[in-house]
Write a protein that holds these residues in place. Structure first.
Motif, PDB file in Angstrom:
ATOM      1  N   ARG A  20     -25.811 -10.975  28.105  1.00  0.00           N
ATOM      2  CA  ARG A  20     -26.221 -10.472  26.870  1.00  0.00           C
ATOM      3  C   ARG A  20     -26.880 -11.658  26.074  1.00  0.00           C
ATOM      4  O   ARG A  20     -28.090 -11.319  25.405  1.00  0.00           O
ATOM      5  CB  ARG A  20     -25.161  -9.615  26.099  1.00  0.00           C
ATOM      6  N   ILE A  21     -26.082 -12.988  25.953  1.00  0.00           N
ATOM      7  CA  ILE A  21     -26.660 -13.813  25.143  1.00  0.00           C
ATOM      8  C   ILE A  21     -27.969 -14.591  25.655  1.00  0.00           C
ATOM      9  O   ILE A  21     -28.851 -14.583  24.927  1.00  0.00           O
ATOM     10  CB  ILE A  21     -25.479 -14.868  24.909  1.00  0.00           C
ATOM     11  N   LEU A  22     -27.903 -14.728  26.919  1.00  0.00           N
ATOM     12  CA  LEU A  22     -29.076 -15.220  27.630  1.00  0.00           C
ATOM     13  C   LEU A  22     -30.554 -14.220  27.388  1.00  0.00           C
ATOM     14  O   LEU A  22     -31.437 -14.734  26.989  1.00  0.00           O
ATOM     15  CB  LEU A  22     -29.025 -15.398  29.176  1.00  0.00           C
ATOM     16  N   LEU A  23     -30.175 -13.020  27.610  1.00  0.00           N
ATOM     17  CA  LEU A  23     -31.069 -12.056  27.548  1.00  0.00           C
ATOM     18  C   LEU A  23     -31.786 -11.884  26.097  1.00  0.00           C
ATOM     19  O   LEU A  23     -32.929 -11.913  25.834  1.00  0.00           O
ATOM     20  CB  LEU A  23     -30.894 -10.613  27.999  1.00  0.00           C
ATOM     21  N   ARG A  24     -30.741 -11.892  25.027  1.00  0.00           N
ATOM     22  CA  ARG A  24     -30.862 -11.707  23.823  1.00  0.00           C
ATOM     23  C   ARG A  24     -31.592 -13.014  23.060  1.00  0.00           C
ATOM     24  O   ARG A  24     -32.666 -12.999  22.277  1.00  0.00           O
ATOM     25  CB  ARG A  24     -29.932 -11.299  23.023  1.00  0.00           C
ATOM     26  N   SER A  25     -30.979 -14.179  23.217  1.00  0.00           N
ATOM     27  CA  SER A  25     -31.469 -15.378  22.560  1.00  0.00           C
ATOM     28  C   SER A  25     -31.747 -16.642  23.257  1.00  0.00           C
ATOM     29  O   SER A  25     -32.021 -17.618  22.770  1.00  0.00           O
ATOM     30  CB  SER A  25     -30.110 -15.631  21.560  1.00  0.00           C
ATOM     31  N   GLY A  26     -31.457 -16.371  24.919  1.00  0.00           N
ATOM     32  CA  GLY A  26     -31.844 -17.662  25.470  1.00  0.00           C
ATOM     33  C   GLY A  26     -30.782 -18.748  25.713  1.00  0.00           C
ATOM     34  O   GLY A  26     -29.824 -18.464  25.066  1.00  0.00           O
ATOM     35  N   PRO A  27     -31.248 -19.904  26.492  1.00  0.00           N
ATOM     36  CA  PRO A  27     -29.976 -20.719  26.670  1.00  0.00           C
ATOM     37  C   PRO A  27     -29.577 -21.524  25.536  1.00  0.00           C
ATOM     38  O   PRO A  27     -28.550 -21.681  25.599  1.00  0.00           O
ATOM     39  CB  PRO A  27     -30.888 -21.663  27.775  1.00  0.00           C
ATOM     40  N   GLU A  28     -30.367 -21.765  24.645  1.00  0.00           N
ATOM     41  CA  GLU A  28     -30.014 -22.490  23.486  1.00  0.00           C
ATOM     42  C   GLU A  28     -28.752 -21.878  22.921  1.00  0.00           C
ATOM     43  O   GLU A  28     -28.163 -22.540  22.071  1.00  0.00           O
ATOM     44  CB  GLU A  28     -31.218 -23.062  22.685  1.00  0.00           C
ATOM     45  N   ALA A  29     -28.752 -20.553  22.721  1.00  0.00           N
ATOM     46  CA  ALA A  29     -27.812 -19.917  22.075  1.00  0.00           C
ATOM     47  C   ALA A  29     -26.543 -19.928  22.744  1.00  0.00           C
ATOM     48  O   ALA A  29     -25.263 -19.261  22.340  1.00  0.00           O
ATOM     49  CB  ALA A  29     -28.264 -18.584  21.701  1.00  0.00           C
ATOM     50  N   LEU A  30     -26.522 -20.169  24.350  1.00  0.00           N
ATOM     51  CA  LEU A  30     -25.282 -20.105  24.832  1.00  0.00           C
ATOM     52  C   LEU A  30     -24.382 -21.000  24.980  1.00  0.00           C
ATOM     53  O   LEU A  30     -24.378 -22.290  25.419  1.00  0.00           O
ATOM     54  CB  LEU A  30     -25.657 -19.814  26.498  1.00  0.00           C
ATOM     55  N   THR A  31     -23.195 -20.653  23.930  1.00  0.00           N
ATOM     56  CA  THR A  31     -22.191 -21.769  23.765  1.00  0.00           C
ATOM     57  C   THR A  31     -20.780 -21.071  24.262  1.00  0.00           C
ATOM     58  O   THR A  31     -20.749 -19.820  24.402  1.00  0.00           O
ATOM     59  CB  THR A  31     -22.136 -22.106  22.055  1.00  0.00           C
ATOM     60  N   SER A  32     -20.024 -21.936  24.441  1.00  0.00           N
ATOM     61  CA  SER A  32     -18.546 -21.323  24.740  1.00  0.00           C
ATOM     62  C   SER A  32     -18.142 -20.323  23.564  1.00  0.00           C
ATOM     63  O   SER A  32     -17.439 -19.456  23.764  1.00  0.00           O
ATOM     64  CB  SER A  32     -17.596 -22.577  24.797  1.00  0.00           C
ATOM     65  N   ARG A  33     -18.323 -20.665  22.337  1.00  0.00           N
ATOM     66  CA  ARG A  33     -17.823 -19.821  21.118  1.00  0.00           C
ATOM     67  C   ARG A  33     -18.630 -18.601  21.218  1.00  0.00           C
ATOM     68  O   ARG A  33     -18.225 -17.463  21.258  1.00  0.00           O
ATOM     69  CB  ARG A  33     -18.194 -20.658  19.836  1.00  0.00           C
ATOM     70  N   ALA A  34     -20.005 -18.804  21.443  1.00  0.00           N
ATOM     71  CA  ALA A  34     -20.923 -17.396  21.542  1.00  0.00           C
ATOM     72  C   ALA A  34     -20.213 -16.436  22.547  1.00  0.00           C
ATOM     73  O   ALA A  34     -20.213 -15.221  22.518  1.00  0.00           O
ATOM     74  CB  ALA A  34     -22.326 -17.684  21.720  1.00  0.00           C
ATOM     75  N   VAL A  35     -19.885 -17.088  23.847  1.00  0.00           N
ATOM     76  CA  VAL A  35     -19.384 -16.351  24.961  1.00  0.00           C
ATOM     77  C   VAL A  35     -18.151 -15.680  24.608  1.00  0.00           C
ATOM     78  O   VAL A  35     -17.879 -14.432  24.827  1.00  0.00           O
ATOM     79  CB  VAL A  35     -19.314 -17.203  26.240  1.00  0.00           C
TER      80      VAL A  35
END
Length: 194
Positions: A20-35
């Motif tokens: 969901r994060i990758l599709l919505r916001s891209g790799p720069e938004a993928l952090t352990s906290r976001a996951v």
């Protein structure tokens, strides 16, 4: 986050959150906290299941590479148009999280290093897809629907590379189905049996 609550299928919850994060916001938004927030669990949950975030990402990418898009996995030789089948499968594949995973692997040096421990070359999701397309085209070659001289392994790789170029801009509109079909037809006609 609540503690002491049993979580079912933690890995899958974390992987789905990463999708969901990758599709919505891209790799720069993928952090352990976001996951972990996306999965609805405490940050420590990720680190109980993975040694570090790159370990999580490598497991995630490898997991997604084994879950090839249904249309790619369902390609069956001898039915319908080869061009239509490939165009639909490419559209379905690149409409999934595949393009975002390619960007993620490109974006993170630590992830690429971790993947190299178990995956010798290429980007896992795209390598698997290229192999699936090559296997499909090989079956079509055996059936005589494409020329006997077709290099199906090379065609599989060309289709994936070209598909990636068509769909790479995940922020813009997807290419029209007619454009994808025309591109596939430009790659395959030299090998389609007459």
């Amino acid at each position: 986050m609540p503690t002491g609550v049993a979580l079912r299928d933690v890995r899958e919850q974390l992987f789905d959150a990463a999708d969901r994060i990758l599709l919505r916001s891209g790799p720069e938004a993928l952090t352990s906290r976001a996951v972990t927030i996306g999965a609805g669990c405490a940050k420590g949950v990720l680190h109980r299941h993975f040694t570090d975030f790159d370990d999580f990402l490598a497991a995630y990418v490898l997991d997604r590479s084994t879950r090839m898009d249904a249309r790619v996995a369902a390609l069956r030789a001898g039915t319908g148009s080869v061009t239509d089948a490939v165009a639909e499968a490419l559209t379905s594949l690149f409409g999934s999280v595949a393009v975002a995973i390619v960007a993620l692997v490109t974006f993170r040096d630590g992830l690429r290093a971790r993947l190299r421990e178990t995956w010798p070359a290429g980007v896992p999701v795209l390598t698997e897809a290229a192999e699936s397309f090559a296997a499909y085209l090989e079956d079509e070659r055996v059936l005589g629907r494409i020329a006997a001289t077709a290099d199906t392994a090379t065609l599989g790789a060309i289709l994936i590379g070209t598909g990636h170029l068509l769909f790479a801009d995940r922020t813009g509109p997807s290419p029209a189905p007619a454009d994808v079909r025309r591109t596939v037809a430009a790659i395959i006609p030299v090998v389609v049996a007459t």
